[in-house]
Structures are given as structure tokens and as C-alpha cells.
Design an enzyme around this catalytic site. Structure first.
Site, PDB file in Angstrom:
ATOM      1  N   LEU A  31       0.835  -1.207   0.000  1.00  0.00           N
ATOM      2  CA  LEU A  31       0.000   0.000   0.000  1.00  0.00           C
ATOM      3  C   LEU A  31       0.870   1.257   0.000  1.00  0.00           C
ATOM      4  O   LEU A  31       1.713   1.434   0.876  1.00  0.00           O
ATOM      5  CB  LEU A  31      -0.908   0.022   1.231  1.00  0.00           C
ATOM      6  CG  LEU A  31      -1.824  -1.188   1.404  1.00  0.00           C
ATOM      7  CD1 LEU A  31      -2.848  -0.919   2.503  1.00  0.00           C
ATOM      8  CD2 LEU A  31      -2.531  -1.557   0.103  1.00  0.00           C
ATOM      9  N   ALA A  32       0.642   2.086  -1.006  1.00  0.00           N
ATOM     10  CA  ALA A  32       1.470   3.296  -1.142  1.00  0.00           C
ATOM     11  C   ALA A  32       0.667   4.460  -1.700  1.00  0.00           C
ATOM     12  O   ALA A  32       1.198   5.330  -2.370  1.00  0.00           O
ATOM     13  CB  ALA A  32       2.654   2.999  -2.056  1.00  0.00           C
ATOM     14  N   ALA A  33      -0.631   4.474  -1.430  1.00  0.00           N
ATOM     15  CA  ALA A  33      -1.486   5.502  -2.043  1.00  0.00           C
ATOM     16  C   ALA A  33      -1.588   6.757  -1.195  1.00  0.00           C
ATOM     17  O   ALA A  33      -1.928   7.822  -1.698  1.00  0.00           O
ATOM     18  CB  ALA A  33      -2.873   4.932  -2.304  1.00  0.00           C
ATOM     19  N   GLY A  34      -1.286   6.624   0.083  1.00  0.00           N
ATOM     20  CA  GLY A  34      -1.502   7.751   0.995  1.00  0.00           C
ATOM     21  C   GLY A  34      -0.586   8.924   0.682  1.00  0.00           C
ATOM     22  O   GLY A  34       0.534   8.749   0.187  1.00  0.00           O
ATOM     23  N   ARG A  53       0.930  13.699   7.482  1.00  0.00           N
ATOM     24  CA  ARG A  53       1.742  14.069   8.637  1.00  0.00           C
ATOM     25  C   ARG A  53       3.197  14.393   8.269  1.00  0.00           C
ATOM     26  O   ARG A  53       3.950  14.939   9.063  1.00  0.00           O
ATOM     27  CB  ARG A  53       1.669  12.948   9.691  1.00  0.00           C
ATOM     28  CG  ARG A  53       0.306  12.832  10.347  1.00  0.00           C
ATOM     29  CD  ARG A  53       0.107  11.516  11.083  1.00  0.00           C
ATOM     30  NE  ARG A  53      -0.283  10.420  10.179  1.00  0.00           N
ATOM     31  CZ  ARG A  53      -0.563   9.182  10.582  1.00  0.00           C
ATOM     32  NH1 ARG A  53      -0.492   8.862  11.861  1.00  0.00           N
ATOM     33  NH2 ARG A  53      -0.910   8.255   9.711  1.00  0.00           N
ATOM     34  N   LYS A  60       4.741  10.103   0.389  1.00  0.00           N
ATOM     35  CA  LYS A  60       5.475   9.610   1.558  1.00  0.00           C
ATOM     36  C   LYS A  60       6.475   8.502   1.238  1.00  0.00           C
ATOM     37  O   LYS A  60       7.617   8.536   1.707  1.00  0.00           O
ATOM     38  CB  LYS A  60       4.491   9.124   2.630  1.00  0.00           C
ATOM     39  CG  LYS A  60       5.187   8.537   3.850  1.00  0.00           C
ATOM     40  CD  LYS A  60       4.301   8.445   5.062  1.00  0.00           C
ATOM     41  CE  LYS A  60       3.243   7.397   4.945  1.00  0.00           C
ATOM     42  NZ  LYS A  60       2.523   7.217   6.232  1.00  0.00           N
ATOM     43  N   ARG A  80      35.145  16.704  -8.887  1.00  0.00           N
ATOM     44  CA  ARG A  80      33.783  16.734  -9.425  1.00  0.00           C
ATOM     45  C   ARG A  80      33.598  15.622 -10.457  1.00  0.00           C
ATOM     46  O   ARG A  80      34.543  14.927 -10.810  1.00  0.00           O
ATOM     47  CB  ARG A  80      33.533  18.127 -10.012  1.00  0.00           C
ATOM     48  CG  ARG A  80      33.470  19.200  -8.910  1.00  0.00           C
ATOM     49  CD  ARG A  80      33.517  20.585  -9.494  1.00  0.00           C
ATOM     50  NE  ARG A  80      32.544  20.720 -10.567  1.00  0.00           N
ATOM     51  CZ  ARG A  80      32.646  21.612 -11.564  1.00  0.00           C
ATOM     52  NH1 ARG A  80      33.669  22.442 -11.613  1.00  0.00           N
ATOM     53  NH2 ARG A  80      31.738  21.667 -12.498  1.00  0.00           N
ATOM     54  N   TYR A 139      43.042  24.539 -10.472  1.00  0.00           N
ATOM     55  CA  TYR A 139      41.839  24.007 -11.109  1.00  0.00           C
ATOM     56  C   TYR A 139      42.209  23.281 -12.386  1.00  0.00           C
ATOM     57  O   TYR A 139      42.831  23.850 -13.291  1.00  0.00           O
ATOM     58  CB  TYR A 139      40.849  25.130 -11.434  1.00  0.00           C
ATOM     59  CG  TYR A 139      39.701  24.632 -12.272  1.00  0.00           C
ATOM     60  CD1 TYR A 139      38.887  23.590 -11.810  1.00  0.00           C
ATOM     61  CD2 TYR A 139      39.426  25.157 -13.536  1.00  0.00           C
ATOM     62  CE1 TYR A 139      37.836  23.096 -12.581  1.00  0.00           C
ATOM     63  CE2 TYR A 139      38.375  24.669 -14.307  1.00  0.00           C
ATOM     64  CZ  TYR A 139      37.595  23.640 -13.830  1.00  0.00           C
ATOM     65  OH  TYR A 139      36.565  23.148 -14.592  1.00  0.00           O
ATOM     66  N   SER A 166      54.140  27.872 -11.284  1.00  0.00           N
ATOM     67  CA  SER A 166      53.100  28.472 -10.449  1.00  0.00           C
ATOM     68  C   SER A 166      52.318  29.524 -11.228  1.00  0.00           C
ATOM     69  O   SER A 166      52.878  30.270 -12.032  1.00  0.00           O
ATOM     70  CB  SER A 166      53.739  29.149  -9.229  1.00  0.00           C
ATOM     71  OG  SER A 166      54.289  28.158  -8.406  1.00  0.00           O
TER      72      SER A 166
END
Ligand code: UD1
Ligand code: CA
Length: 476
Positions: A9-12, A16, A23, A347, A380, A419
Site C-alpha cells: 500500500l502506497a497511495a496515501g 503528517r 510519503k 567533481r 583548477y 606556479s
């Protein structure tokens, strides 16, 4: 042969939770709540552990009852489930009935319907198997899971008669003061005799709270003198998430389970209270995780590493013997022996080959860094390919973006980038080449050449460079 189908059941909406997200899509340990439930269902152990499950067959993928945010939930789980829709959320009994058509259309018809709620992520495959096994052994009409707790809060209370037989489940809202003190609660896992289930659900009366409660079936079966069996589980397993306080409590429990699994498998976790490891993370033996570290996604970390403190790693592969201090790694690959940090950032698409040393305030994106390369201070490197044994001087930048597109930089093996060099891409620096401090390199540098200035021009060509000295590994 015994056959069963599973209904989730996952309809709600999960009122809250106070959220626009359905949910069951809220996450714990990096996975949606319902994914944990599906994991348990899909791995229900069969014959070996439970004799009565011998020749028991799950007839299909789980049937998930959708309602609020149906599309979003279906998009998340796709082919993994079958779906039924509960148009209006009129209660858990009404929701199971919404699955009837889908269950009745299954090729292999089930005798038993196993019902779980999509908001109970701690439920285990073992306990589901136990409920099924008890149900089949006793040929019961209803078998359901209960737990004992001295804080029964908003769970349904299991009411028993003087002989200890279950007579009904009373929801918190409808419970008398005396019933509220009952410490045995309904966990929300049920097996039903399917032939009894559908007509019983059709006849379910509206509960005075204005919903069709699945739990009222227990009282009905009791009155009919049908066999009702209960299985006692641990309280953890039954925690259903209704609000964000419970979400955090379950997160903590699950997180602790995951940390324990790693510790038993040979990983040292200095401070479990400040360490977060996602459900899908793998870590090798003798790796040490220092405080304040968060490792998520399908991350794989090798053995003998030192990770943290203060480190975030997502969706990355880290080889053996790596050191990662106070850094952030996303979709990154490290071969063995890489050392990074403090305060560096890899990244997506960063690939650091063997023994690369990357110090503080470095950033690497979508780049291959050859083995034994050093990049110690605030640099970078983006959209670049570096050979092995390169030295990246402090403040070096690959100027990869010309305002329209990202351009590539190539740096050959043993090159020394002085550098504060700006490498204006697209540009190639040949093997053994050198750039002087502060040079702005706009044109390719031939192998072995030395360039200086703004824009950089050739100071010396290859002939005059002592290559043997460079290969001896001396660094500037
Ligand atoms: C339910 C049980 C309670 C039990 C507890 C265990 C009922 C009436 N009560 O209470 O006895 O102790 O779980 O966690 O069943 N749902 C639908 N459609 C609806 C209503 C709910 O699909 O119309 C789904 C929800 O999405 C949720 C699950 O059913 O996943 C349970 O509903 P919820 O409202 O959370 O029930 P509880 O109040 O927790
Ligand atoms: Ca609930």
C-alpha cells in the site's frame, strides 16, 4: 503448490509528513522508503529456512497500490512492480480492494495475499517469511505481525479475549483508555486467505473515523470464528513512518545497522555518531573512517584507506591505500595510493591514477590525471588529460571555458607547469615541457620546450633540456 501474491500500500499522501513528495518516496539510508520494503519482499527466503514454505511460489512482482503522486512513484520503481490505482484514499481496507482486479488477472492465481505497507522500511525478508510460513502451517484466514512496546503511540492495539485469542485490532483514534494501555501493537504485515479476503473487503463498513480500515477485518474474522494467527516480531521492524521525526529515528537505526555491518566486516569507524554510510556502499578491510564523513550512492572504497575527517564521497570508486582528508568527491575514480586534501574537490568525471597527490584547495573536473602526478596547492584542472609524473605548480588553472564551449587541455608526461600558469584551452603542453611562473599559455608547447610570459613564448627548445634530470623525479 502454495501460491501467494504481495500487495504493497502506497497511495496515501502522508499528510503528517507535510510534504509535496509522496510519503513512500521520502528517503532513509539513501533509498526511498518503499525501496526497502521491496528489497525485503524480493528476497523472502524460501524452502531452506522454513519447511512450510517448501514449494511456495510468489506469483508475480509485487502489486503496488498508488494514489497520491501515482506517476512519481511509478516512475521511480518502473518495471519492478505491477500497479493498481486507488482513486480516492478512503483507508487501508479500501486500498487493498483497489488491488483486487490486478491480483485476479495474474496468470498464476494466488491462494494467499501478503499485504505490507510502503512506509515500513525496516521490515525484513526473514519476518515476512515467518508470517507466510505460520499462515500456511495453520491454514489460517488471517495471520498478522505484532510487536510489544511500552510506547504504543499511534499503532493499532491488538485486543485479546480472556483466553488470549485475538478479538480485534483497535486503532488509536477509536481506542478506550484501557485499550490505549495495551502494549501489543499491529505491525501492518498480513497474510489473508484470498477467497475470504475479497468478499470481506466488499462488506467492510465505514469505520466511525470515516475510513475503511483493513484492520477491521480482524474483528470480522474473529466474530466468524475463523482462525487468526499472530506472529511476534521486533518493534524495529514494524516502525511505520508517518512524520519526519520518525523518519529521522529510522534513519538513525538503519544507519547504525549499516555501520555495524561494515565494522564486523573489518572497517574501523572512529565515531559512528557522526558517520553516515549509504545502504549501497562497499568498503574494504582495514579502511579507517574518521569523524564527520558521509559516503553515499554506489560508492566502492578499497582496503587500507584513510577517509575523513570531514569528507563527503558520492557515487565514486576509491582504490586501495588511498587517503582522503576533509574533501568532497563526486562521481570520481581513484586508483590505488591516491592522496587528496585537506579541502579539495573532485567533481564528476575526475579520474586520478595511481599515487596521484593532490593537496589543498584543488579542484578537478572531467579530467584524467596520470599516475604519480603532483598537484599540491590551489589549482583548477577541468576537461584535461594529464600524463604521468606531471607537476602542477601552485595556482595553475586550465582556462577551459571560452564563454561558449568547454575546451580540452592536454599535458604530457613529466611536464612542469609553473606556479600561476593559465592554460588557455584548447591547448597542448608536450611531454617534458615547462611553463614559467605566471605564464599565460595560448599556443601548444612542443615537447621539452620551456615557455614564459604573457602570452607565453618559447624560451628554450627541447635540445637544451636535460631530460635525464627530469626523469630522476626531482621536483621544483
Ligand atoms: C496502520 C494500521 C495500524 C498499524 C500501523 C503500523 C490501519 C487502519 N492501521 O496505521 O493498525 O499499527 O499501520 O504501521 O491500517 N494507504 C493507502 N491508502 C489509504 C490509506 C493508506 O494506500 O487510503 C497506505 C499508506 O500510503 C501507507 C499505509 O497504507 O503506506 C499505511 O497507512 P497509514 O495511514 O500510514 O496507517 P497508520 O496510521 O500508520
Ligand atoms: Ca504508517
Amino acid at each position: 503448490m502454495n501460491t501467494y501474491a504481495t500487495v504493497v500500500l502506497a497511495a496515501g499522501k502522508g499528510t503528517r509528513m507535510r510534504s509535496t513528495l509522496p510519503k513512500v518516496l521520502h528517503q532513509v539510508a539513501g533509498l526511498p522508503l518503499m525501496a526497502h520494503v521491496l528489497n525485503a519482499i524480493e528476497t523472502i527466503p524460501s524452502a531452506s529456512a522454513f519447511a512450510s514454505l517448501l514449494s511456495t511460489t510468489n506469483t508475480s512482482r509485487p502489486v503496488v497500490v498508488l494514489g497520491y503522486g501515482a506517476e512519481q512513484v511509478e516512475d521511480t520503481f518502473g518495471e519492478r512492480c505491477l500497479y493498481a490505482v486507488q482513486e480516492e484514499q478512503l483507508g487501508t481496507g479500501h486500498a487493498v480492494l483497489a488491488a483486487q482486479k490486478t491480483v485476479d488477472k495474474l496468470e498464476l492465481q494466488p491462494q494467499t495475499v501478503l499485504v505490507c505497507y510502503g512506509d515500513t522500511p525496516l521490515i525484513s525478508n526473514e519476518i515476512l517469511a515467518r508470517v507466510l510460513a505460520e499462515h500456511l502451517t495453520h491454514q489460517a484466514t488471517i495471520t498478522f505481525l505484532t510487536a510489544i512496546t511500552d510506547q504504543p503511540s499511534d499503532f493499532g492495539r491488538v485486543v485479546r479475549d480472556a483466553d488470549g485469542r485475538v478479538s480485534e485490532i483497535v486503532e488509536m483514534k477509536r481506542a478506550t483508555e484501557e485499550q490505549k494501555r495495551i502494549q501489543e501493537v499491529n505491525s501492518g504485515v498480513y497474510c489473508f486467505d484470498r477467497n475470504w479476503l475479497w468478499p470481506a473487503l466488499q462488506n467492510l463498513a465505514l469505520n466511525p473515523s470515516g475510513e475503511y480500515y483493513l484492520t477491521d477485518l480482524v474483528g470480522i474474522a474473529g466474530k466468524q470464528g475463523r482462525k487468526i494467527i499472530t506472529v511476534k516480531g521486533s518493534l524495529d521492524e514494524t516502525i511505520g513512518i508517518n512524520d519526519r521525526v520518525q523518519l529521522a529515528a529510522v534513519e538513525q537505526l538503519l544507519r547504525h545497522r549499516i555501520l555495524e555491518r561494515h565494522m564486523y566486516a573489518g572497517v574501523t569507524i572512529i565515531d559512528p555518531a557522526t558517520t553516515y554510510i549509504g545502504a549501497d556502499v562497499e568498503i574494504g578491510m582495514d579502511t579507517i573512517i574518521l569523524p564527520g564523513t558521509m559516503i553515499t550512492g554506489k560508492t566502492r572504497i578499497g582496503s587500507g584507506c584513510r577517509i575523513g575527517p570531514g569528507t563527503t564521497i558520492d557515487q565514486s570508486v576509491i582504490g586501495d591505500q588511498c587517503i582522503v582528508r576533509n574533501s568532497v568527491l563526486e562521481e570520481t575514480t581513484f586508483e590505488e595510493g591516491v592522496s587528496i586534501g585537506p579541502f579539495s574537490h573532485c567533481r564528476p568525471g575526475a579520474y586520478l591514477a595511481r599515487n596521484v597527490r593532490m593537496g589543498n584547495f584543488g579542484e578537478v573536473k572531467n579530467s584524467y590525471i596520470g599516475s604519480e602526478t603532483d598537484m599540491h596547492h590551489f589549482s583548477y584542472v577541468g576537461d584535461a588529460t594529464l600524463g604521468e609524473h606531471v607537476n602542477i605548480g601552485a595556482g595553475t588553472i586550465t582556462v577551459n571555458y571560452d564563454g561558449v564551449r568547454k575546451n580540452h587541455t592536454n599535458i604530457g608526461a613529466w611536464a612542469k607547469i609553473g606556479s600561476d600558469t593559465m592554460l588557455v584551452a584548447p591547448v597542448t603542453v608536450g611531454d617534458h615541457a615547462q611553463t614559467g611562473a605566471g605564464s599565460v599559455v595560448k599556443q601548444d608547447v612542443p615537447p621539452g620546450a620551456v615557455v614564459v610570459g604573457v602570452p607565453a613564448r618559447i624560451l628554450r627548445t627541447q635540445q637544451s633540456v636535460d631530460v635525464s634530470k627530469a626523469e630522476s623525479g626531482e621536483k621544483e
